[in-house]
Design a protein around this motif. Structure first.
Motif, PDB file in Angstrom:
ATOM      1  N   ARG A  35       6.175 -48.852  14.189  1.00 36.84           N
ATOM      2  CA  ARG A  35       6.152 -50.207  14.755  1.00 36.84           C
ATOM      3  C   ARG A  35       5.362 -50.255  16.060  1.00 36.84           C
ATOM      4  NH1 ARG A  35      12.518 -51.817  14.043  1.00 36.84           N
ATOM      5  NH2 ARG A  35      12.707 -50.958  11.966  1.00 36.84           N
ATOM      6  N   LYS A  36       5.312 -49.124  16.726  1.00 35.11           N
ATOM      7  CA  LYS A  36       4.646 -49.061  18.030  1.00 35.11           C
ATOM      8  C   LYS A  36       3.155 -49.353  17.885  1.00 35.11           C
ATOM      9  CE  LYS A  36       4.703 -46.236  22.175  1.00 35.11           C
ATOM     10  NZ  LYS A  36       5.371 -47.193  23.020  1.00 35.11           N
ATOM     11  N   GLY A  37       2.670 -50.232  18.724  1.00 36.30           N
ATOM     12  CA  GLY A  37       1.256 -50.572  18.715  1.00 36.30           C
ATOM     13  C   GLY A  37       0.903 -51.798  17.901  1.00 36.30           C
ATOM     14  N   LEU A  38       1.852 -52.328  17.124  1.00 34.95           N
ATOM     15  CA  LEU A  38       1.552 -53.512  16.311  1.00 34.95           C
ATOM     16  C   LEU A  38       1.254 -54.738  17.172  1.00 34.95           C
ATOM     17  CD1 LEU A  38       4.066 -53.242  13.329  1.00 34.95           C
ATOM     18  CD2 LEU A  38       1.592 -52.986  13.265  1.00 34.95           C
ATOM     19  N   TRP A  82       8.195 -57.146  14.028  1.00 35.49           N
ATOM     20  CA  TRP A  82       7.880 -55.932  14.780  1.00 35.49           C
ATOM     21  C   TRP A  82       6.733 -56.169  15.758  1.00 35.49           C
ATOM     22  CZ3 TRP A  82       7.433 -52.140  10.062  1.00 35.49           C
ATOM     23  CH2 TRP A  82       8.689 -51.968   9.468  1.00 35.49           C
ATOM     24  N   ALA A  83       5.702 -56.890  15.314  1.00 36.84           N
ATOM     25  CA  ALA A  83       4.538 -57.138  16.167  1.00 36.84           C
ATOM     26  C   ALA A  83       4.918 -57.990  17.369  1.00 36.84           C
ATOM     27  CB  ALA A  83       3.429 -57.808  15.362  1.00 36.84           C
ATOM     28  N   LEU A  84       5.733 -59.018  17.143  1.00 36.77           N
ATOM     29  CA  LEU A  84       6.165 -59.864  18.262  1.00 36.77           C
ATOM     30  C   LEU A  84       6.967 -59.058  19.277  1.00 36.77           C
ATOM     31  CD1 LEU A  84       7.103 -63.126  16.348  1.00 36.77           C
ATOM     32  CD2 LEU A  84       5.180 -62.803  17.912  1.00 36.77           C
ATOM     33  N   LEU A  85       7.884 -58.238  18.799  1.00 34.33           N
ATOM     34  CA  LEU A  85       8.671 -57.404  19.710  1.00 34.33           C
ATOM     35  C   LEU A  85       7.785 -56.423  20.463  1.00 34.33           C
ATOM     36  CD1 LEU A  85      11.727 -56.815  17.369  1.00 34.33           C
ATOM     37  CD2 LEU A  85      11.816 -57.935  19.621  1.00 34.33           C
ATOM     38  N   ASP A  86       6.822 -55.816  19.773  1.00 41.26           N
ATOM     39  CA  ASP A  86       5.920 -54.868  20.426  1.00 41.26           C
ATOM     40  C   ASP A  86       5.019 -55.570  21.444  1.00 41.26           C
ATOM     41  OD1 ASP A  86       5.058 -52.022  20.502  1.00 41.26           O
ATOM     42  OD2 ASP A  86       3.115 -52.877  19.931  1.00 41.26           O
ATOM     43  N   LEU A  87       4.771 -56.835  21.209  1.00 42.74           N
ATOM     44  CA  LEU A  87       3.982 -57.643  22.144  1.00 42.74           C
ATOM     45  C   LEU A  87       4.786 -57.966  23.403  1.00 42.74           C
ATOM     46  CD1 LEU A  87       1.165 -59.070  22.175  1.00 42.74           C
ATOM     47  CD2 LEU A  87       2.295 -61.062  21.197  1.00 42.74           C
ATOM     48  N   GLY A  88       6.107 -57.804  23.328  1.00 42.62           N
ATOM     49  CA  GLY A  88       6.975 -58.104  24.467  1.00 42.62           C
ATOM     50  C   GLY A  88       7.742 -59.401  24.318  1.00 42.62           C
ATOM     51  N   ALA A 102      13.101 -65.541   9.749  1.00 46.32           N
ATOM     52  CA  ALA A 102      14.302 -65.607  10.584  1.00 46.32           C
ATOM     53  C   ALA A 102      15.237 -64.431  10.291  1.00 46.32           C
ATOM     54  CB  ALA A 102      15.018 -66.937  10.377  1.00 46.32           C
ATOM     55  N   SER A 103      15.356 -64.062   9.026  1.00 46.20           N
ATOM     56  CA  SER A 103      16.197 -62.924   8.651  1.00 46.20           C
ATOM     57  C   SER A 103      15.621 -61.616   9.193  1.00 46.20           C
ATOM     58  CB  SER A 103      16.326 -62.854   7.133  1.00 46.20           C
ATOM     59  OG  SER A 103      17.092 -61.743   6.754  1.00 46.20           O
ATOM     60  N   ASN A 104      14.318 -61.426   9.040  1.00 50.02           N
ATOM     61  CA  ASN A 104      13.675 -60.220   9.569  1.00 50.02           C
ATOM     62  C   ASN A 104      13.793 -60.155  11.090  1.00 50.02           C
ATOM     63  OD1 ASN A 104      12.883 -59.231   7.071  1.00 50.02           O
ATOM     64  ND2 ASN A 104      10.865 -60.197   7.160  1.00 50.02           N
ATOM     65  N   ALA A 105      13.628 -61.294  11.742  1.00 49.62           N
ATOM     66  CA  ALA A 105      13.746 -61.336  13.202  1.00 49.62           C
ATOM     67  C   ALA A 105      15.145 -60.894  13.621  1.00 49.62           C
ATOM     68  CB  ALA A 105      13.435 -62.742  13.706  1.00 49.62           C
ATOM     69  N   PHE A 106      16.161 -61.474  12.997  1.00 50.70           N
ATOM     70  CA  PHE A 106      17.542 -61.124  13.327  1.00 50.70           C
ATOM     71  C   PHE A 106      17.801 -59.635  13.140  1.00 50.70           C
ATOM     72  CE2 PHE A 106      21.574 -60.260  11.022  1.00 50.70           C
ATOM     73  CZ  PHE A 106      22.401 -60.175  12.129  1.00 50.70           C
ATOM     74  N   LYS A 107      17.362 -59.085  12.026  1.00 47.91           N
ATOM     75  CA  LYS A 107      17.623 -57.675  11.725  1.00 47.91           C
ATOM     76  C   LYS A 107      16.939 -56.732  12.711  1.00 47.91           C
ATOM     77  CE  LYS A 107      18.450 -58.335   6.831  1.00 47.91           C
ATOM     78  NZ  LYS A 107      18.024 -58.051   5.466  1.00 47.91           N
ATOM     79  N   ASN A 108      15.968 -57.242  13.446  1.00 49.00           N
ATOM     80  CA  ASN A 108      15.240 -56.408  14.404  1.00 49.00           C
ATOM     81  C   ASN A 108      15.517 -56.783  15.858  1.00 49.00           C
ATOM     82  OD1 ASN A 108      13.308 -54.502  12.885  1.00 49.00           O
ATOM     83  ND2 ASN A 108      13.238 -56.423  11.737  1.00 49.00           N
ATOM     84  N   GLY A 109      16.439 -57.722  16.078  1.00 47.83           N
ATOM     85  CA  GLY A 109      16.827 -58.077  17.443  1.00 47.83           C
ATOM     86  C   GLY A 109      15.924 -59.086  18.111  1.00 47.83           C
ATOM     87  N   LEU A 110      15.129 -59.818  17.333  1.00 46.61           N
ATOM     88  CA  LEU A 110      14.293 -60.891  17.873  1.00 46.61           C
ATOM     89  C   LEU A 110      15.067 -62.196  17.719  1.00 46.61           C
ATOM     90  CD1 LEU A 110      11.494 -61.887  18.940  1.00 46.61           C
ATOM     91  CD2 LEU A 110      10.815 -62.109  16.535  1.00 46.61           C
TER      92      LEU A 110
END
Length: 196
Positions: A35-38, A82-88, A102-110
């Protein structure tokens, strides 16, 4: 997953409706094994334009994205979150979200916050002016420096998980004693499952 409680920061204003996952992270980045760097590929086409809202917002320390209706539509790629989270980016506010995003965001803490279109329009204007927005997940409110306040709804289970930083693995590990007790009571079943 890190806990989410209060996020207070400038925001990126991206009010176009129907921002799909391919615009969030182009397909060529889906080959990444980490996920790092996305974040470098996030909104790639938009970021090629001078004065784009993504890079301007990031330069101001933005951690919130204010978006248009139906944000995250398109494919089911988890890489978009993942990309949004890696973007900060820690939270997205929009009038509506595609269900899978929305489901993917929730599962990743966004954190995804749904507000009425009029509230989002006001937040877009404030984001363009560089004002900070505060999201309080505990009280389920979004506030501005001008004492404006909106309440948002959230599924209680999702809210609990985000506040505690619990992903699916952490939820399972919380039941470790019950799982061990079940295994102790059913050794033949466990042994049969292990052979299969």
């Amino acid at each position: 997953m890190r806990p989410v409680s209060t996020i207070s920061a400038p925001a990126i204003a991206l009010g176009d409706p129907n921002i799909d996952t391919d615009r969030i992270i182009p397909a060529r980045y889906l080959k990444a094994i980490t996920r790092k760097g996305l974040g470098q590929g996030a909104f790639e086409a938009l970021r090629q334009e001078p004065g784009n809202p993504i890079d301007e917002g990031l330069a101001r320390g933005a951690r919130i994205l204010v978006a248009g209706d139906n944000f995250g539509c398109g494919s089911s790629r988890e890489h978009a979150a993942w990309a949004l989270l890696d973007l900060g980016i820690e939270a997205v506010i929009a009038p509506s979200f595609a269900d899978i995003f929305a489901s993917n965001a929730f599962k990743n803490g966004l954190l995804t916050v749904t507000l009425p279109a009029a509230a989002v329009d006001r937040l877009l204007a404030l984001a363009r002016q560089g004002h900070a927005i505060t999201i309080d997940l505990e009280n389920q409110t979004v506030t501005t420096p001008f004492e404006e306040r909106w309440v948002f709804a959230m599924d209680p289970f999702r809210r609990h998980c985000l506040l505690q930083g619990l992903d699916e693995i952490a939820l399972t590990l919380a039941e470790e004693a019950a799982i061990a007790a079940h295994e102790a009571r059913a050794p033949d079943w466990v042994a049969g499952a292990a052979r299969d």
